[in-house]
Design a protein around this motif. Structure first.
Motif, PDB file in Angstrom:
ATOM      1  N   ALA A  94       0.838  -1.212   0.000  1.00 19.19           N
ATOM      2  CA  ALA A  94       0.000   0.000   0.000  1.00 19.19           C
ATOM      3  C   ALA A  94       0.869   1.258   0.000  1.00 19.19           C
ATOM      4  N   CYS A  95       1.978   1.222   0.729  1.00 14.99           N
ATOM      5  CA  CYS A  95       2.885   2.382   0.788  1.00 14.99           C
ATOM      6  C   CYS A  95       3.596   2.560  -0.545  1.00 14.99           C
ATOM      7  N   ILE A  96       4.022   1.460  -1.127  1.00 19.51           N
ATOM      8  CA  ILE A  96       4.712   1.506  -2.424  1.00 19.51           C
ATOM      9  C   ILE A  96       3.787   2.159  -3.462  1.00 19.51           C
ATOM     10  N   GLU A  97       2.542   1.702  -3.511  1.00 17.37           N
ATOM     11  CA  GLU A  97       1.590   2.231  -4.507  1.00 17.37           C
ATOM     12  C   GLU A  97       1.319   3.715  -4.264  1.00 17.37           C
ATOM     13  N   ALA A  98       1.151   4.086  -2.995  1.00 18.39           N
ATOM     14  CA  ALA A  98       0.876   5.495  -2.676  1.00 18.39           C
ATOM     15  C   ALA A  98       2.061   6.376  -3.074  1.00 18.39           C
ATOM     16  N   MET A  99       3.256   5.871  -2.848  1.00 18.02           N
ATOM     17  CA  MET A  99       4.442   6.680  -3.199  1.00 18.02           C
ATOM     18  C   MET A  99       4.603   6.776  -4.715  1.00 18.02           C
TER      19      MET A  99
ATOM     20  N   ARG B  70       2.156   6.858  -6.865  1.00 16.00           N
ATOM     21  CA  ARG B  70       1.166   7.877  -7.270  1.00 16.00           C
ATOM     22  C   ARG B  70       1.696   9.276  -6.964  1.00 16.00           C
ATOM     23  N   ALA B  71       2.318   9.418  -5.806  1.00 17.18           N
ATOM     24  CA  ALA B  71       2.836  10.736  -5.406  1.00 17.18           C
ATOM     25  C   ALA B  71       3.962  11.186  -6.335  1.00 17.18           C
ATOM     26  N   VAL B  72       4.782  10.260  -6.752  1.00 16.14           N
ATOM     27  CA  VAL B  72       5.859  10.601  -7.696  1.00 16.14           C
ATOM     28  C   VAL B  72       5.230  11.104  -8.992  1.00 16.14           C
ATOM     29  N   ASP B  73       4.190  10.427  -9.457  1.00 15.50           N
ATOM     30  CA  ASP B  73       3.523  10.863 -10.696  1.00 15.50           C
ATOM     31  C   ASP B  73       2.929  12.264 -10.539  1.00 15.50           C
ATOM     32  N   GLU B  74       2.407  12.569  -9.368  1.00 14.83           N
ATOM     33  CA  GLU B  74       1.877  13.927  -9.137  1.00 14.83           C
ATOM     34  C   GLU B  74       2.978  14.974  -9.300  1.00 14.83           C
ATOM     35  N   MET B  75       4.186  14.598  -8.925  1.00 15.50           N
ATOM     36  CA  MET B  75       5.310  15.534  -9.013  1.00 15.50           C
ATOM     37  C   MET B  75       5.688  15.823 -10.469  1.00 15.50           C
ATOM     38  N   ALA B  76       5.215  14.980 -11.381  1.00 21.61           N
ATOM     39  CA  ALA B  76       5.621  15.091 -12.788  1.00 21.61           C
ATOM     40  C   ALA B  76       4.789  16.105 -13.564  1.00 21.61           C
TER      41      ALA B  76
ATOM     42  N   THR C  62       7.001  10.752   0.724  1.00 19.47           N
ATOM     43  CA  THR C  62       7.123   9.926   1.928  1.00 19.47           C
ATOM     44  C   THR C  62       5.864  10.034   2.790  1.00 19.47           C
ATOM     45  N   GLN C  63       5.334  11.254   2.909  1.00 13.87           N
ATOM     46  CA  GLN C  63       4.138  11.423   3.740  1.00 13.87           C
ATOM     47  C   GLN C  63       2.937  10.710   3.128  1.00 13.87           C
ATOM     48  N   ARG C  64       2.858  10.682   1.789  1.00 21.42           N
ATOM     49  CA  ARG C  64       1.792   9.893   1.149  1.00 21.42           C
ATOM     50  C   ARG C  64       1.995   8.402   1.449  1.00 21.42           C
ATOM     51  N   GLY C  65       3.254   7.985   1.444  1.00 17.14           N
ATOM     52  CA  GLY C  65       3.553   6.587   1.793  1.00 17.14           C
ATOM     53  C   GLY C  65       3.123   6.280   3.218  1.00 17.14           C
ATOM     54  N   ALA C  66       3.422   7.201   4.146  1.00 18.48           N
ATOM     55  CA  ALA C  66       3.063   7.004   5.555  1.00 18.48           C
ATOM     56  C   ALA C  66       1.548   6.993   5.728  1.00 18.48           C
ATOM     57  N   GLU C  67       0.866   7.866   4.994  1.00 18.47           N
ATOM     58  CA  GLU C  67      -0.607   7.913   5.089  1.00 18.47           C
ATOM     59  C   GLU C  67      -1.212   6.543   4.741  1.00 18.47           C
ATOM     60  N   ALA C  68      -0.599   5.877   3.752  1.00 15.45           N
ATOM     61  CA  ALA C  68      -1.126   4.588   3.278  1.00 15.45           C
ATOM     62  C   ALA C  68      -1.028   3.487   4.335  1.00 15.45           C
ATOM     63  N   ILE C  69      -0.178   3.690   5.353  1.00 13.42           N
ATOM     64  CA  ILE C  69      -0.089   2.724   6.456  1.00 13.42           C
ATOM     65  C   ILE C  69      -1.452   2.593   7.140  1.00 13.42           C
ATOM     66  N   TYR C  70      -2.222   3.690   7.097  1.00 10.11           N
ATOM     67  CA  TYR C  70      -3.506   3.727   7.799  1.00 10.11           C
ATOM     68  C   TYR C  70      -4.683   3.295   6.918  1.00 10.11           C
ATOM     69  N   SER C  71      -4.422   2.963   5.644  1.00 10.24           N
ATOM     70  CA  SER C  71      -5.501   2.466   4.780  1.00 10.24           C
ATOM     71  C   SER C  71      -5.826   1.034   5.210  1.00 10.24           C
ATOM     72  N   PRO C  72      -6.998   0.527   4.866  1.00 13.20           N
ATOM     73  CA  PRO C  72      -7.327  -0.849   5.268  1.00 13.20           C
ATOM     74  C   PRO C  72      -6.271  -1.857   4.806  1.00 13.20           C
ATOM     75  N   GLU C  73      -5.792  -1.727   3.541  1.00 16.43           N
ATOM     76  CA  GLU C  73      -4.775  -2.665   3.038  1.00 16.43           C
ATOM     77  C   GLU C  73      -3.469  -2.463   3.797  1.00 16.43           C
ATOM     78  N   GLY C  74      -3.125  -1.186   3.991  1.00 18.67           N
ATOM     79  CA  GLY C  74      -1.885  -0.859   4.690  1.00 18.67           C
ATOM     80  C   GLY C  74      -1.865  -1.468   6.089  1.00 18.67           C
TER      81      GLY C  74
END
Ligand code: PLP
Length: 384
Positions: free
Chosen positions: A49-54, A56-62, A271-283
């Motif tokens: 879940a963290c990998i996927e969130a990060m 997505r966040a990298v793509d936002e930076m693009a 990184t913060q998007r990755g950390a947020e994903a820890i709290y998702s149901p999958e995370g």
């Protein structure tokens, strides 16, 4: 002029001495496979879940539409909200977003917190101790008291770490309350490091110091995603400084906010998007699976050693097992025996402070196969 307090630091040769001994052993015995039960770092990969969130966040930076530059020094609200909702609210603790400061990990904040405290403060740590508390305060010129229990005398700042590194010990609510009562009575400040909170298995062990009444008036809590979710290399944690906390007649929340805004530009958006994903149901599910894996290692090691007649503690609510050496055997002698007779690497307890003498620390962060083989080798050693 330089900061001469650095000359007061005790040289820490612990991990370099261990590495040196292991290197020498390997050179003499190239045929033996050395297994480390000394690893203080996680080994399992980040939750998916963290990998996927990060990603997505990298793509936002693009894209200029979604690109993020400097973020809030205190951390993004999406993460602070997830922290308040998941780490505190379910335990009956109300933490407001402006009491949460997202950081690049607990180690930095352990030391940085000293920026807002006077060099005259006395500091108490529980021996054996995570060396960062001692060294960061020696660098600031503070006087350190090694404690084993709630002291009689007045101490300004107390560092507590539960579940504990290195001993794996935890505090009951009653024991934690004794510290909070002390701090309230003495107007002391508690710095509570709960880096291993996610490893707590027993229902009655407090997960945050703020579960204890009055703690918001005397404690700062440090948290880290390092051991929770494998963020040791990714870097993210947070510090809670309650607005009710007044030390030396000053609200520390404002002081810490000022310090962070001046000296810290935040943890990365990705990184913060990755950390947020820890709290998702999958995370949550993925984090739990990894911790269950480590804690099963801990159980296997602890129970096996105990059956062999060793005195062991920890390993029930923490990934560390604290092994008492046999009568008259020092930490380093035990380390040498395990290395030479069983090709096992441990960490001598005395490296964490004088009260650690007569113990070695074992960690549960290894691979299952290695833990099982380590147990087998200990059994053979005992059988001889
Ligand atoms: C590993 C550990 C931490 C985490 O530090 P980070 O900087 O967040 O990686 C904090 N405290 C203790 C006692 C630890 O063992």
């Amino acid at each position: 002029m330089i900061n001469k307090n650095y000359f007061n630091l005790q040289s820490s040769y612990l991990f370099s001495d261990i590495a040196k001994k292991v290197r020498a052993f390997k050179a003499e015995h190239p045929d033996k496979r050395v297994i480390s039960l000394g690893i203080g770092d996680v080994t399992q990969p980040l939750p998916q879940a963290c990998i996927e969130a990060m990603h997505r966040a990298v793509d936002e930076m693009a894209s200029s539409d979604t690109f993020r530059g400097y973020g809030p020094e205190q951390g993004y609200d999406f993460l602070r909200q997830a922290i308040a909702d998941n780490d505190y609210a379910p335990r009956g603790v109300k933490i407001e977003l402006d009491e949460i400061f997202v950081s690049d990990g607990a180690k930095s904040d352990c030391g940085n917190i000293g920026d807002i405290l006077s060099a005259d403060c006395s500091v108490g740590v529980i021996d054996p101790v995570y060396p960062v508390y001692v060294d960061s305060n020696v660098m600031a010129g503070r006087h350190i008291h090694l404690l084993t229990t709630v002291p009689q005398e007045h101490i300004d700042i107390i560092y507590l770490c539960y579940p504990n590194n290195p001993t794996g010990a935890v505090l009951t609510r009653q024991q934690l309350k004794a510290w909070v009562d002390y701090a309230l009575r003495e107007h002391s400040l508690i710095i509570y490091d709960s880096a291993y909170e996610a490893y707590i298995q027993h229902d009655d062990i407090p997960h945050t110091i703020f579960e204890v009444e009055g703690a918001k008036q005397c404690a700062i809590e440090l948290r880290s995603y390092s051991k929770t979710a494998g963020f040791t290399g990714t870097r993210c944690g947070y510090t809670v400084v309650p607005k009710e906390l007044v030390f030396d007649n000053t609200p520390l929340n404002q002081l810490w906010n000022r310090r962070q805004c001046t000296k810290f530009n935040g943890c990365s958006y990705i990184t913060q998007r990755g950390a947020e994903a820890i709290y998702s149901p999958e995370g949550k599910q993925q984090v739990k699976a990894t911790i269950t894996y480590y804690m099963e290692n801990a159980r296997l090691i602890r129970e096996a050693l105990s059956q062999m007649g060793y005195e062991v503690s920890g390993g029930e609510d923490a990934p560390y097992i604290w092994l008492k050496t046999p009568q008259g055997v020092t930490s380093w002698q035990m380390f040498d025996t395990l290395l030479h007779e069983a090709a096992l690497v441990t960490t001598p307890g005395v490296g964490f402070g004088p009260s650690g003498e007569g113990y070695v620390r074992l960690t549960a962060f290894g691979r299952r196969e290695d833990c099982l083989e380590a147990i087998e080798r200990c059994a053979q050693l005992k059988g001889e």
